[in-house]
Motif scaffolding. Structure first.
Motif, PDB file in Angstrom:
ATOM      1  N   MET A 146      54.660  33.009  98.641  1.00 55.41           N
ATOM      2  CA  MET A 146      55.733  33.819  98.069  1.00 55.41           C
ATOM      3  C   MET A 146      55.552  34.003  96.559  1.00 55.41           C
ATOM      4  O   MET A 146      55.874  35.057  96.015  1.00 55.41           O
ATOM      5  CB  MET A 146      57.097  33.189  98.377  1.00 55.41           C
ATOM      6  N   GLY A 147      55.025  33.000  95.877  1.00 55.69           N
ATOM      7  CA  GLY A 147      54.745  33.137  94.449  1.00 55.69           C
ATOM      8  C   GLY A 147      53.688  34.193  94.172  1.00 55.69           C
ATOM      9  O   GLY A 147      53.847  35.026  93.266  1.00 55.69           O
ATOM     10  N   LEU A 148      52.627  34.176  94.932  1.00 54.94           N
ATOM     11  CA  LEU A 148      51.572  35.178  94.741  1.00 54.94           C
ATOM     12  C   LEU A 148      52.048  36.573  95.117  1.00 54.94           C
ATOM     13  O   LEU A 148      51.697  37.559  94.462  1.00 54.94           O
ATOM     14  CB  LEU A 148      50.328  34.780  95.528  1.00 54.94           C
ATOM     15  N   LEU A 169      45.630  34.546  97.455  1.00 51.17           N
ATOM     16  CA  LEU A 169      46.417  34.756  98.672  1.00 51.17           C
ATOM     17  C   LEU A 169      45.530  34.673  99.918  1.00 51.17           C
ATOM     18  O   LEU A 169      45.917  34.040 100.911  1.00 51.17           O
ATOM     19  CB  LEU A 169      47.110  36.112  98.595  1.00 51.17           C
ATOM     20  N   LEU A 170      44.359  35.266  99.857  1.00 52.14           N
ATOM     21  CA  LEU A 170      43.434  35.181 100.988  1.00 52.14           C
ATOM     22  C   LEU A 170      42.971  33.747 101.223  1.00 52.14           C
ATOM     23  O   LEU A 170      42.881  33.297 102.367  1.00 52.14           O
ATOM     24  CB  LEU A 170      42.237  36.095 100.756  1.00 52.14           C
ATOM     25  N   ILE A 171      42.695  33.038 100.150  1.00 52.59           N
ATOM     26  CA  ILE A 171      42.271  31.636 100.289  1.00 52.59           C
ATOM     27  C   ILE A 171      43.385  30.799 100.892  1.00 52.59           C
ATOM     28  O   ILE A 171      43.154  29.966 101.771  1.00 52.59           O
ATOM     29  CB  ILE A 171      41.820  31.077  98.928  1.00 52.59           C
ATOM     30  N   LYS A 216      49.560  22.043 101.775  1.00 55.43           N
ATOM     31  CA  LYS A 216      50.858  21.426 102.064  1.00 55.43           C
ATOM     32  C   LYS A 216      52.026  22.364 101.758  1.00 55.43           C
ATOM     33  O   LYS A 216      52.976  22.433 102.512  1.00 55.43           O
ATOM     34  CB  LYS A 216      50.967  20.146 101.241  1.00 55.43           C
ATOM     35  N   ARG A 217      51.970  23.077 100.676  1.00 57.65           N
ATOM     36  CA  ARG A 217      53.067  23.953 100.254  1.00 57.65           C
ATOM     37  C   ARG A 217      52.708  25.435 100.423  1.00 57.65           C
ATOM     38  O   ARG A 217      52.980  26.254  99.561  1.00 57.65           O
ATOM     39  CB  ARG A 217      53.440  23.667  98.815  1.00 57.65           C
ATOM     40  N   LYS A 218      52.113  25.772 101.515  1.00 62.83           N
ATOM     41  CA  LYS A 218      51.638  27.124 101.780  1.00 62.83           C
ATOM     42  C   LYS A 218      52.712  28.205 101.603  1.00 62.83           C
ATOM     43  O   LYS A 218      52.472  29.181 100.896  1.00 62.83           O
ATOM     44  CB  LYS A 218      51.043  27.182 103.182  1.00 62.83           C
TER      45      LYS A 218
END
Length: 126
Positions: free
Chosen positions: A102-104, A86-88, A95-97
């Motif tokens: 939301m997944g993490l 998440l930090l990275i 592209k799909r930030k």
């Protein structure tokens, strides 16, 4: 474990939150495709930490004690991985930030739900 239904509800809630929080990301081209990807990621990531229990309940390959050991180990291993990823993602602009964020967060929410359940019933420590 509270069961699969609270985790599916949490995944659906993360989908709804992500859909409205990142509204501008989903209002551009391929809206339906991106929403389906977000739904799949939120639901699957909210269930990933319990895959050892899923194997136990569906196939009965190993005992419940062994399944719970691996379940707790996966939780302990996934929390730093999810937070570091998440930090990275926040630092790098992929592209799909919004979908990965939301997944993490779904993984972190799942582990938080299990942590609060375990503090009520038993120890979460391995």
């Amino acid at each position: 474990m509270p069961g699969i239904i609270p985790h599916v509800i949490a995944g659906c809630a993360m989908f709804i939150i992500g859909r409205y929080y990142y509204r501008s990301y989903f209002d551009i081209e391929n809206k339906t495709k991106k929403l389906l990807i977000l739904a799949f990621v939120c639901l699957s990531f909210s269930l990933i930490p319990d895959f050892s229990l899923g194997i136990h309940y569906t196939m009965h390959i190993f005992s419940r004690c062994t399944a719970m050991y691996y379940h707790k180990f996966i939780h302990v291993a996934l929390i730093p991985i999810a937070i570091a990823a998440l930090l990275i993602i926040y630092l790098v602009n992929p592209k799909r930030k919004p979908i990965w964020i939301m997944g993490l967060w779904s993984i972190i929410l799942h582990i938080a739900m299990d942590f609060f359940y375990y503090t009520e019933t038993e120890s979460i420590l391995i």
